[in-house]
Scaffold this motif. Sequence first.
Motif, PDB file in Angstrom:
ATOM      1  N   THR A 140       0.841  -1.269  -0.205  1.00 34.37           N
ATOM      2  CA  THR A 140       0.047   0.042   0.020  1.00 34.37           C
ATOM      3  C   THR A 140       0.726   1.309   0.087  1.00 34.37           C
ATOM      4  O   THR A 140       2.149   1.068   0.603  1.00 34.37           O
ATOM      5  N   MET A 173      -5.593  -1.535   8.110  1.00 37.12           N
ATOM      6  CA  MET A 173      -5.239  -2.639   7.225  1.00 37.12           C
ATOM      7  C   MET A 173      -4.688  -4.025   7.899  1.00 37.12           C
ATOM      8  O   MET A 173      -4.890  -4.810   7.587  1.00 37.12           O
ATOM      9  N   SER A 213       3.831  -1.170   3.561  1.00 34.59           N
ATOM     10  CA  SER A 213       3.093   0.089   3.529  1.00 34.59           C
ATOM     11  C   SER A 213       3.987   1.219   3.645  1.00 34.59           C
ATOM     12  O   SER A 213       4.823   1.232   4.489  1.00 34.59           O
ATOM     13  N   ILE A 225      -3.598   0.195  -3.441  1.00 34.04           N
ATOM     14  CA  ILE A 225      -3.402  -0.801  -3.005  1.00 34.04           C
ATOM     15  C   ILE A 225      -3.142  -1.956  -3.660  1.00 34.04           C
ATOM     16  O   ILE A 225      -4.045  -1.941  -4.674  1.00 34.04           O
TER      17      ILE A 225
END
Length: 305
Positions: A140, A173, A213, A225
């Motif tokens: 992400t 997440m 991320s 994403i």
Amino acid sequence: MKILILGNSDIFQRKIFPALSKIKNLKIELASKSLKVTSVKYEKIYNNYENALRETTANLVYISLVNSLHYKWAIKSLKYNKNLIIDKPIALNLDQTKKIIKLASKKKLLVTEAIVFDLHKQFQKMYSILDLKKKTEINTDFHIPKLNKNNFRNFNKLGGGCFQDMSPYASSMIKIFFKNRKYFTKIKKTKNSKGIVESFRIKIRSKNISLNSSFSFNSEYKNQIYIYNDHKHYLIKRPFSPPIDKKLELDIFDDIKKKKYKIKFGQQNVFLTYLNFVFNILRKKKYNFFYKEIMQIAKIKKKIS
């Protein structure tokens, strides 16, 4: 029904008010210290937060102030017996969050943190397709250009910094993809010359799932994403701040069939989706779901900090 907004923030003007204005028979009051002129016809406007809480007959308050004020006005609102929606982050640390939830639970009041991205149809569709028992790689990115120098996010004393502002996305997440799984965490933060966190990266590993991320306040805009799962590649763009006036897509590439295809979604005001969900819970008066979710995210935030 009536709602009182504390703070005339940019996100309130761009995202929250347009959603609230679509809810039938909802009266909107605003408390703002900076509002001078407005073309919006609010039910009532206050220039003092304490007076607003004392005088309003609204039983629901939306806190949309700078991050450092969320805790103070959450506690005050609860003491005035108000149900609460709070912009993310709900508070600056786990201790503050615990105190908010403890008081809300004692008074049997709703508290929810306005994290909405996972309610969008493109995210939910992607998640429903995944087989998380298989090897899964998640990447992400949420980067935004350098902020205006006067933006509150540039000041630690106002609860600024990239980590405070964007860690709710990272924590959510992790909650979504690693629930009931043991995982290992690695984080790297980058600060500017004034000690403000401008970016951070996290790496999360479990037995079969990995998450990489990156979040930044000082980069070219990027918001996506990407997931590899069971020989398929999935990509969604604008997931963390889905626009209300654009149609979004889920891109899928199948390694085995060597086939690429898209799933398209119509326009969706995800804040409206969230608010309708909150109002439904408010009618049912069953708030434990929100208490549990807030504490899960707060504990993950502490773990990755």
